[in-house]
Scaffold this motif. Sequence first.
Motif, mmCIF file in Angstrom:
data_model
loop_
_atom_site.group_PDB
_atom_site.id
_atom_site.type_symbol
_atom_site.label_atom_id
_atom_site.label_comp_id
_atom_site.label_asym_id
_atom_site.label_seq_id
_atom_site.Cartn_x
_atom_site.Cartn_y
_atom_site.Cartn_z
ATOM 1 N N TYR A 1 -7.826 6.063 12.560
ATOM 2 C CA TYR A 1 -7.357 7.075 11.550
ATOM 3 C C TYR A 1 -6.530 6.599 10.421
ATOM 4 O O TYR A 1 -6.527 6.881 9.342
ATOM 5 C CB TYR A 1 -6.593 8.221 12.540
ATOM 6 C CG TYR A 1 -6.259 9.571 11.854
ATOM 7 C CD1 TYR A 1 -6.962 10.806 11.914
ATOM 8 C CD2 TYR A 1 -4.968 9.761 11.259
ATOM 9 C CE1 TYR A 1 -6.568 11.762 11.408
ATOM 10 C CE2 TYR A 1 -4.606 10.729 10.606
ATOM 11 C CZ TYR A 1 -5.361 11.928 10.624
ATOM 12 O OH TYR A 1 -4.975 13.167 10.220
ATOM 13 N N ASP A 2 -5.361 5.854 11.066
ATOM 14 C CA ASP A 2 -4.554 5.214 9.894
ATOM 15 C C ASP A 2 -4.809 3.865 9.814
ATOM 16 O O ASP A 2 -3.877 3.142 9.671
ATOM 17 C CB ASP A 2 -3.208 5.477 10.263
ATOM 18 C CG ASP A 2 -2.717 5.119 11.828
ATOM 19 O OD1 ASP A 2 -3.761 4.519 12.479
ATOM 20 O OD2 ASP A 2 -1.519 5.363 12.166
ATOM 21 N N ALA A 3 -6.151 3.070 10.131
ATOM 22 C CA ALA A 3 -6.286 1.754 9.907
ATOM 23 C C ALA A 3 -7.294 1.390 8.947
ATOM 24 O O ALA A 3 -7.736 0.376 8.876
ATOM 25 C CB ALA A 3 -6.646 1.215 11.490
ATOM 26 N N SER B 1 -6.959 -2.557 8.703
ATOM 27 C CA SER B 1 -5.605 -3.251 9.166
ATOM 28 C C SER B 1 -6.270 -4.362 10.002
ATOM 29 O O SER B 1 -6.911 -4.220 10.964
ATOM 30 C CB SER B 1 -4.878 -2.257 9.907
ATOM 31 O OG SER B 1 -3.789 -3.047 10.473
ATOM 32 N N ARG C 1 -10.104 -1.667 2.790
ATOM 33 C CA ARG C 1 -9.258 -2.243 3.629
ATOM 34 C C ARG C 1 -9.160 -1.781 5.057
ATOM 35 O O ARG C 1 -9.212 -0.746 5.111
ATOM 36 C CB ARG C 1 -7.456 -2.281 3.099
ATOM 37 C CG ARG C 1 -6.841 -3.193 3.994
ATOM 38 C CD ARG C 1 -5.537 -2.864 3.806
ATOM 39 N NE ARG C 1 -4.630 -3.917 4.307
ATOM 40 C CZ ARG C 1 -3.343 -3.566 5.018
ATOM 41 N NH1 ARG C 1 -3.226 -2.372 5.104
ATOM 42 N NH2 ARG C 1 -2.740 -4.438 5.752
ATOM 43 N N TRP D 1 0.860 -1.257 -0.143
ATOM 44 C CA TRP D 1 0.019 -0.013 -0.060
ATOM 45 C C TRP D 1 0.760 1.279 0.020
ATOM 46 O O TRP D 1 0.418 2.219 0.255
ATOM 47 C CB TRP D 1 -0.697 -0.077 1.104
ATOM 48 C CG TRP D 1 -2.060 -1.159 1.165
ATOM 49 C CD1 TRP D 1 -1.900 -2.490 1.594
ATOM 50 C CD2 TRP D 1 -3.279 -1.033 0.426
ATOM 51 N NE1 TRP D 1 -3.137 -3.096 1.432
ATOM 52 C CE2 TRP D 1 -3.948 -2.257 0.505
ATOM 53 C CE3 TRP D 1 -4.006 0.146 -0.297
ATOM 54 C CZ2 TRP D 1 -5.254 -2.467 0.232
ATOM 55 C CZ3 TRP D 1 -5.010 -0.282 -0.550
ATOM 56 C CH2 TRP D 1 -5.802 -1.518 -0.732
ATOM 57 N N GLN D 2 2.184 0.976 0.031
ATOM 58 C CA GLN D 2 3.018 2.292 -0.092
ATOM 59 C C GLN D 2 4.359 1.635 -1.062
ATOM 60 O O GLN D 2 4.529 0.609 -1.105
ATOM 61 C CB GLN D 2 3.255 2.913 1.172
ATOM 62 C CG GLN D 2 3.795 2.000 2.373
ATOM 63 C CD GLN D 2 5.271 1.826 2.291
ATOM 64 O OE1 GLN D 2 6.035 2.982 2.272
ATOM 65 N NE2 GLN D 2 5.640 0.588 2.557
ATOM 66 N N ASP E 1 -6.635 11.098 6.090
ATOM 67 C CA ASP E 1 -6.350 12.216 5.116
ATOM 68 C C ASP E 1 -7.468 12.442 4.300
ATOM 69 O O ASP E 1 -7.371 13.457 3.264
ATOM 70 C CB ASP E 1 -5.083 11.459 4.175
ATOM 71 C CG ASP E 1 -4.036 11.113 4.769
ATOM 72 O OD1 ASP E 1 -3.577 11.909 5.742
ATOM 73 O OD2 ASP E 1 -3.224 10.369 4.581
ATOM 74 N N TRP F 1 -8.416 2.027 4.829
ATOM 75 C CA TRP F 1 -8.193 2.638 3.709
ATOM 76 C C TRP F 1 -9.438 2.908 2.658
ATOM 77 O O TRP F 1 -10.444 2.119 2.937
ATOM 78 C CB TRP F 1 -7.372 1.610 2.716
ATOM 79 C CG TRP F 1 -5.946 1.499 3.303
ATOM 80 C CD1 TRP F 1 -4.704 1.913 2.247
ATOM 81 C CD2 TRP F 1 -5.503 1.063 4.310
ATOM 82 N NE1 TRP F 1 -3.703 1.786 2.884
ATOM 83 C CE2 TRP F 1 -3.854 1.274 4.188
ATOM 84 C CE3 TRP F 1 -5.858 0.406 5.648
ATOM 85 C CZ2 TRP F 1 -3.100 0.720 5.229
ATOM 86 C CZ3 TRP F 1 -4.930 -0.074 6.590
ATOM 87 C CH2 TRP F 1 -3.678 0.154 6.494
ATOM 88 N N ILE G 1 -7.070 6.284 -0.277
ATOM 89 C CA ILE G 1 -6.667 7.464 0.560
ATOM 90 C C ILE G 1 -7.038 6.808 1.897
ATOM 91 O O ILE G 1 -8.156 6.291 2.189
ATOM 92 C CB ILE G 1 -7.662 8.597 0.111
ATOM 93 C CG1 ILE G 1 -7.065 9.870 1.281
ATOM 94 C CG2 ILE G 1 -9.139 8.418 0.471
ATOM 95 C CD1 ILE G 1 -7.725 11.254 0.825
ATOM 96 N N MET G 2 -6.347 7.250 2.772
ATOM 97 C CA MET G 2 -6.427 6.876 4.103
ATOM 98 C C MET G 2 -7.448 7.891 4.732
ATOM 99 O O MET G 2 -7.423 8.826 4.519
ATOM 100 C CB MET G 2 -5.039 6.997 5.072
ATOM 101 C CG MET G 2 -3.695 6.597 4.520
ATOM 102 S SD MET G 2 -4.274 4.649 4.625
ATOM 103 C CE MET G 2 -4.480 4.145 6.306
ATOM 104 N N LEU G 3 -8.176 7.082 5.750
ATOM 105 C CA LEU G 3 -9.247 7.756 6.247
ATOM 106 C C LEU G 3 -8.828 8.928 7.000
ATOM 107 O O LEU G 3 -9.638 9.957 6.800
ATOM 108 C CB LEU G 3 -9.772 7.027 7.388
ATOM 109 C CG LEU G 3 -11.003 7.566 8.296
ATOM 110 C CD1 LEU G 3 -12.189 7.987 7.299
ATOM 111 C CD2 LEU G 3 -11.358 6.590 9.365
#
Length: 218
Positions: free
Chosen positions: A211-213, A162, A160, A20-21, A149, A215, A145-147
């Motif tokens: 927040y970062d879990a 995590s 997705r 994913w990156q 962001d 996609w 985009i991540m949630l």
Amino acid sequence: MPSSAAVDDYLKVVYQHTEWQDERITPSQLAQQLGLAPSSVTEMVQKLAAAGLVDHRRYGPIRLTEGGAHRAAAIVRRHRLVETWLVREYGYTWDEVHDEAEILEHALSDRLLDRIDAQLGRPRFDPHGDAIPDAAGRTERVPFIMLGDAPAGHVARVLRVSDRDPQLLRELDRLGVDVGRELTVVDATAPALDVRFTGDSDAVALPREAYDAIWLSA
């Protein structure tokens, strides 16, 4: 070389790091994710490099070779097919399947795995939204985009979630988060993290760990 299972575990983490990156994994990141001492990881990476499975220069990042990438994709395919199988056929929840798949991925024959794949209808994604490589090791990365962001008003599907934190998975499941579900971001700025699922009138407050879990489709 160490056992096949140990090699597969290393290759799987290296493979997953760049799904994913694009930043390649470093030995220290690899050690952290595996929960091992850096010295042990350094020794193992040297063995993997000698076997032609990874490219690595001292103090540099780790890259899978063509052979390493093919082997890594094969074990990732096994893991994610098993997770999907357990959820669909045996009623496991998405927070329960990882540890079971870690065991079963090394035990199933290729023939049985292909039967499972066919029985499931050749799924492209596992219960967490991770792509299942096909038999040739191919996958596609979709724009995301991540949630954390995503701007307010962004309408998207959950691509997705995590699987690193089972407790977070249980909480998100309770709140109605699921792969494929459509939502609108109401507010993703601290301290709020609110979304509204399509078809619902009320916003849902998600835990900050999401927040970062999560996609989202771009």
